[in-house]
Design an enzyme around this catalytic site. Sequence first.
Site, mmCIF file in Angstrom:
data_model
loop_
_atom_site.group_PDB
_atom_site.id
_atom_site.type_symbol
_atom_site.label_atom_id
_atom_site.label_comp_id
_atom_site.label_asym_id
_atom_site.label_seq_id
_atom_site.Cartn_x
_atom_site.Cartn_y
_atom_site.Cartn_z
ATOM 1 N N ASP A 111 -13.823 -6.966 9.164
ATOM 2 C CA ASP A 111 -13.229 -6.212 10.265
ATOM 3 C C ASP A 111 -14.309 -5.911 11.303
ATOM 4 O O ASP A 111 -15.471 -5.723 10.962
ATOM 5 C CB ASP A 111 -12.670 -4.863 9.787
ATOM 6 N N ASP B 250 -16.395 4.412 13.173
ATOM 7 C CA ASP B 250 -16.375 3.882 11.823
ATOM 8 C C ASP B 250 -17.754 4.046 11.175
ATOM 9 O O ASP B 250 -17.891 4.560 10.068
ATOM 10 C CB ASP B 250 -16.058 2.387 11.943
ATOM 11 N N GLU C 112 -16.196 1.091 1.375
ATOM 12 C CA GLU C 112 -15.622 -0.116 1.959
ATOM 13 C C GLU C 112 -16.571 -0.717 3.000
ATOM 14 O O GLU C 112 -16.617 -1.913 3.209
ATOM 15 C CB GLU C 112 -14.291 0.255 2.611
ATOM 16 N N GLU C 113 -17.330 0.137 3.635
ATOM 17 C CA GLU C 113 -18.188 -0.268 4.736
ATOM 18 C C GLU C 113 -19.508 -0.908 4.280
ATOM 19 O O GLU C 113 -20.109 -1.684 5.011
ATOM 20 C CB GLU C 113 -18.478 0.982 5.580
ATOM 21 N N ASP D 289 -13.174 4.985 1.192
ATOM 22 C CA ASP D 289 -12.957 4.257 2.436
ATOM 23 C C ASP D 289 -13.096 5.337 3.500
ATOM 24 O O ASP D 289 -12.218 6.183 3.662
ATOM 25 C CB ASP D 289 -11.553 3.620 2.449
ATOM 26 N N LEU E 204 -13.169 5.406 6.815
ATOM 27 C CA LEU E 204 -12.252 5.474 7.963
ATOM 28 C C LEU E 204 -11.268 4.320 7.889
ATOM 29 O O LEU E 204 -11.588 3.189 8.254
ATOM 30 C CB LEU E 204 -13.048 5.412 9.270
ATOM 31 N N ASP E 205 -10.096 4.641 7.397
ATOM 32 C CA ASP E 205 -9.070 3.634 7.197
ATOM 33 C C ASP E 205 -8.220 3.527 8.465
ATOM 34 O O ASP E 205 -7.880 4.546 9.065
ATOM 35 C CB ASP E 205 -8.203 4.077 6.008
ATOM 36 N N GLU F 283 -9.205 1.697 -1.851
ATOM 37 C CA GLU F 283 -7.900 2.025 -1.280
ATOM 38 C C GLU F 283 -6.800 2.092 -2.351
ATOM 39 O O GLU F 283 -6.177 3.135 -2.540
ATOM 40 C CB GLU F 283 -7.532 0.992 -0.201
HETATM 41 P P1 AFP Z 1 -8.268 -1.666 9.959
HETATM 42 O O1 AFP Z 1 -9.179 -0.585 9.378
HETATM 43 O O2 AFP Z 1 -8.992 -2.913 10.345
HETATM 44 O O3 AFP Z 1 -7.411 -1.119 11.067
HETATM 45 O O4 AFP Z 1 -7.308 -2.101 8.771
HETATM 46 C C1 AFP Z 1 -6.435 -1.161 8.244
HETATM 47 C C2 AFP Z 1 -5.889 -1.656 6.949
HETATM 48 O O5 AFP Z 1 -6.904 -1.954 6.046
HETATM 49 C C3 AFP Z 1 -4.894 -0.670 6.344
HETATM 50 O O6 AFP Z 1 -5.166 0.662 6.682
HETATM 51 C C4 AFP Z 1 -3.551 -1.133 6.844
HETATM 52 O O7 AFP Z 1 -2.505 -0.800 5.983
HETATM 53 C C5 AFP Z 1 -3.732 -2.617 6.962
HETATM 54 O O8 AFP Z 1 -5.122 -2.823 7.185
HETATM 55 C C6 AFP Z 1 -2.980 -3.214 8.090
HETATM 56 O O9 AFP Z 1 -3.182 -4.595 8.089
HETATM 57 P P2 AFP Z 1 -2.304 -5.597 9.002
HETATM 58 O O10 AFP Z 1 -2.784 -5.370 10.417
HETATM 59 O O11 AFP Z 1 -2.624 -6.955 8.486
HETATM 60 O O12 AFP Z 1 -0.860 -5.225 8.824
#
Ligand code: AFP
Length: 335
Positions: A63, A69, A92-93, A114, A116-117, A278
Amino acid sequence: MQRIITIERFIIEREHEIPGATGEFSKLLTDIALAAKIVWREVSKAGLVDIIGSTGKVNISGDVVQKLDEFANEIFINVMQKGGHLCVMASEESKGLIEIPEELAKGKYVLVFDHLDGSSNIDVNVSIGSIFGIFRRVTPSGKGTEEDVLQPGRNLVAAGYVVYGSSTIFVYTTGNGVHGFTLDPSIGEFLLSHENIRIPKKGDIYSVNEGYYERWDENMKRFINYLKAEDKATGRPYKLRYVGTLVADFHRTLLYGGIFMYPGDTKNPEGKLRLIYEAAPLAYVVEKAGGRASNGFQNILDIKPTSLHQRTPLFIGSEEDVKLAEKFLQGKAED
Ligand code: AFP
């Protein structure tokens, strides 16, 4: 007037419920709440200062790393490593284990998080969050190792999450009830707002990125088609909600019921979400609230990780909905 209970007071009052607790564990949870408050402070300033925006770097999971983050990861590490309660951390980071520096005291717990999700939602004011899990160490002493981190979710002694949203809420469980605390920003305290959360046995909301429909296998497609079909007797069609921040989608699922799904597909056979940071902590929370989490074939809490950044398909939410998903995914359901 209702009694106002801060998270610190609540944690201390419930300490006796944890077998063998010495107070160390309570301090650890209190430190996590502190880290969450500091992250919240920065999150709430995100539109005001030049803290948002991408650093251009890509993290271990592929990512794009946002500045906020990186900041959140540093805050968690900084606050948590100094408490003396941990022997090792993993995030996660960070690519490898996060060791406790030589000069600092080591404790008997292991923190996985994690920080910052949902970071791709930062710049557009959509809810983001943090997730954490705590294990007891399995190695006897000294620096923690991978063995301490690669434990099945079943071994967790506490887990929880924070949603930085329209309000900021901290939800955690030590195995005996799931409790939520809403941040009162005027006094900077998390106050008990949701005591003993129970997830409905069955819901009427499904949550999945349906843009990937063509990449799913036939069983997964059939399940989604089933949920969308009209049938009054079984409460269908289900409503669709998808934030794209796991913690936010999970929090809604926990309160309203239903199912959140991130399945494997032809592009990502194991899906996107990480087992350790997660899926397992949220599986622990949902199970303690009366729900269920599965990879479609196995309970998430029974999966023993073999690597730090392992991914897993995730089906999590109301017990009946997750069991039905498993039936479809295993080709045992009739639609
Ligand atoms: P980001 O941290 O890159 O925004 O990803 C968030 C995540 O890990 C999780 O929180 C979401 O449920 C999922 O990704 C969303 O993924 P999609 O964009 O593939 O639906």
